[in-house]
Motif scaffolding. Sequence first.
Motif, short mmCIF file in Angstrom:
data_model
loop_
_atom_site.label_atom_id
_atom_site.label_comp_id
_atom_site.label_asym_id
_atom_site.label_seq_id
_atom_site.Cartn_x
_atom_site.Cartn_y
_atom_site.Cartn_z
N VAL A 39 43.83 7.74 5.09
CA VAL A 39 42.77 6.85 5.55
C VAL A 39 41.53 7.64 5.95
O VAL A 39 40.39 7.28 5.60
N CYS A 43 37.99 7.32 3.85
CA CYS A 43 36.82 6.76 4.53
C CYS A 43 35.72 7.81 4.72
O CYS A 43 34.53 7.51 4.56
N SER A 46 34.03 8.47 1.42
CA SER A 46 33.30 7.25 1.03
C SER A 46 31.99 7.13 1.80
O SER A 46 30.96 6.73 1.24
N VAL A 47 32.02 7.50 3.08
CA VAL A 47 30.79 7.46 3.88
C VAL A 47 29.76 8.43 3.32
O VAL A 47 28.56 8.11 3.21
N THR A 181 33.51 11.00 11.44
CA THR A 181 34.63 10.22 10.91
C THR A 181 35.97 10.86 11.28
O THR A 181 36.96 10.16 11.51
#
Length: 252
Positions: A39, A43, A46-47, A181
């Motif tokens: 995860v 993420c 992707s950010v 993140t």
Amino acid sequence: MSSRNRLARLPPWLSHWLGYRSSPPKKQPDYIIYIWSFVGAFCGLSVLQAVFGHAHYFIKRNVPSIVASYGASAVLCYGAIEAPLAQPRALVGGHFISALIGVCITKLFGLLPSEERLESLRWLAGSLSAALAIVVMQITSTTHPPAGATALLAAVNPDIYGMSWYYLPVVLLSSTLVLVTALLFNNIQRRYPVFWIVPAVPVAVKPPQASSAAEKAVDSPNSSIPDKLAQSQGAPDAEKGSVSVKNSSADV
């Protein structure tokens, strides 16, 4: 004052997301680690691609959607979060130092008289950038293996080479996004970072000292067992002898 002590002064709801724990966290099952590693990496990357690949500010400046070396950083910062190479100092400092060295080296090679000569020596600029970045990271205690590619890309990747000095703020922003993140996803059921600047040094516990010279003698490894018994029994006998002498003198 260590960073741990400073974090302890913050409210618990804030210090928790900065990696502070009042007691060591319990070990999580492997499947929990696998889930949050997936995860977090998904993420986080992707950010990065959402910011640099869709913001018109970066598109107009021909910034690539992601610097490839951050794919390797994701392995450390989301998967091996307790490794010293994955801590914030190594992540941010290692990438920035490597980007700075890569740009400086390529700028020096850019002084060559012709573009053809520069193209023929890109391999040398890339190798020199990565090698020098490794040494500087070792000196500054910011070793982050993916950052070697950050220095290399500044010389061998045409898109990044064209960014010139603008490569530095892009790398700094990318490291910041990865760090934010990582703080978010790694602190839900795990802990990150283990340290911010320097690791905590464990306090050395001194062994208890012997209370008397007799105990030191009894505990001495050079003394034989009969000697130890004699030393341990000699003190009471001496005390008894002194008492009898006093009594006899008193009777006289």
